[in-house]
Design a protein around this motif. Structure first.
Motif, PDB file in Angstrom:
ATOM      1  N   UNK A 143      -5.173  -2.137  -0.163  1.00 41.37           N
ATOM      2  CA  UNK A 143      -5.017  -0.840   0.509  1.00 41.37           C
ATOM      3  C   UNK A 143      -5.960  -0.715   1.708  1.00 41.37           C
ATOM      4  N   UNK A 144      -7.217  -1.119   1.530  1.00 36.39           N
ATOM      5  CA  UNK A 144      -8.178  -1.041   2.642  1.00 36.39           C
ATOM      6  C   UNK A 144      -7.737  -1.944   3.791  1.00 36.39           C
ATOM      7  N   UNK A 145      -7.328  -3.163   3.464  1.00 35.13           N
ATOM      8  CA  UNK A 145      -6.903  -4.100   4.506  1.00 35.13           C
ATOM      9  C   UNK A 145      -5.663  -3.610   5.249  1.00 35.13           C
ATOM     10  N   UNK A 146      -4.767  -2.969   4.532  1.00 35.32           N
ATOM     11  CA  UNK A 146      -3.540  -2.435   5.140  1.00 35.32           C
ATOM     12  C   UNK A 146      -3.890  -1.459   6.267  1.00 35.32           C
ATOM     13  N   UNK A 147      -4.806  -0.536   5.993  1.00 33.78           N
ATOM     14  CA  UNK A 147      -5.187   0.471   6.992  1.00 33.78           C
ATOM     15  C   UNK A 147      -5.952  -0.170   8.149  1.00 33.78           C
ATOM     16  N   UNK A 148      -6.882  -1.054   7.833  1.00 35.38           N
ATOM     17  CA  UNK A 148      -7.663  -1.700   8.893  1.00 35.38           C
ATOM     18  C   UNK A 148      -6.767  -2.550   9.792  1.00 35.38           C
ATOM     19  N   UNK A 149      -5.878  -3.333   9.176  1.00 36.42           N
ATOM     20  CA  UNK A 149      -5.017  -4.230   9.947  1.00 36.42           C
ATOM     21  C   UNK A 149      -3.937  -3.483  10.723  1.00 36.42           C
TER      22      UNK A 149
END
Length: 190
Positions: free
Chosen positions: A52-58
């Motif tokens: 979830x964190x990577x989805x938003x950052x990417x």
């Protein structure tokens, strides 16, 4: 400091904002224009938080944090675990989930359980993980109307009340999310 919290769960946002000091303000997914469902297809709580964190950052380019939480019941080999929100189906209904769990435990004497939260923080190009666990047991019936999710049937160790019978402040001091958030706050202050 302002930081994106990668969740659409308004109950979680409300609870977490109350745990944070006034110097840290949450930016919602709505505020960054993210209205889609973020994938949670991993096999572990840790991997879901990271996903979830990577989805938003990417996809959106923001530093953010995301959490994933699971209720792990000892006599059910850790179920519902990573499937806690969808335990009774994709409709993600808390009452359906609690009813299914109470039914699954109807013939069990061991009602020991734990909530586990993992927070993945993406900040300045690095990722950091924080975890919190609250041990307790599943009650025989629902009690209380505070909180959300499985709170009405989870009695934390050392208490005679469920999470749903505690105030937001009381729950925050002993909960899995509160413990993980405490580590996140210390990290962000430094």
């Amino acid at each position: 400091m302002k930081i994106v919290f990668a969740t659409n769960n308004k109950n979680k946002i409300f609870e977490v904002q109350h745990l944070l000091p006034s110097t840290i303000q949450i930016i919602s997914l709505e505020e960054i224009g993210c209205f889609e469902e973020i994938p949670e297809t991993a096999d572990t709580i840790e991997e879901n938080a990271i996903m979830k964190a990577n989805y938003i950052t990417e996809k959106y380019g923001y530093d953010c944090f995301a959490d994933d939480t699971g209720l792990e019941v000892e006599s059910l080999d850790g179920e519902p675990g990573v499937f806690s929100a969808r335990y009774a189906g994709e409709q993600r209904d808390s009452n359906d989930n609690m009813n299914k769990l109470l039914k699954a435990l109807s013939d069990k004497t061991n009602r020991n359980a734990q909530f586990k939260t993992v927070i993945a923080l993406n900040l300045n190009g690095a990722q950091h993980l924080f975890a919190g666990i609250a041990r307790g047991e599943i009650t025989l019936k629902k009690s209380g109307n505070q909180g959300f999710g499985y709170d009405p049937i989870f009695k934390p160790q050392g208490y005679n009340f469920t999470f749903a019978q505690l105030s937001l402040k009381e729950k925050g001091l002993i909960s899995h999310r509160g413990k993980a958030m405490e580590q996140l706050i210390v990290f962000l202050k430094n």
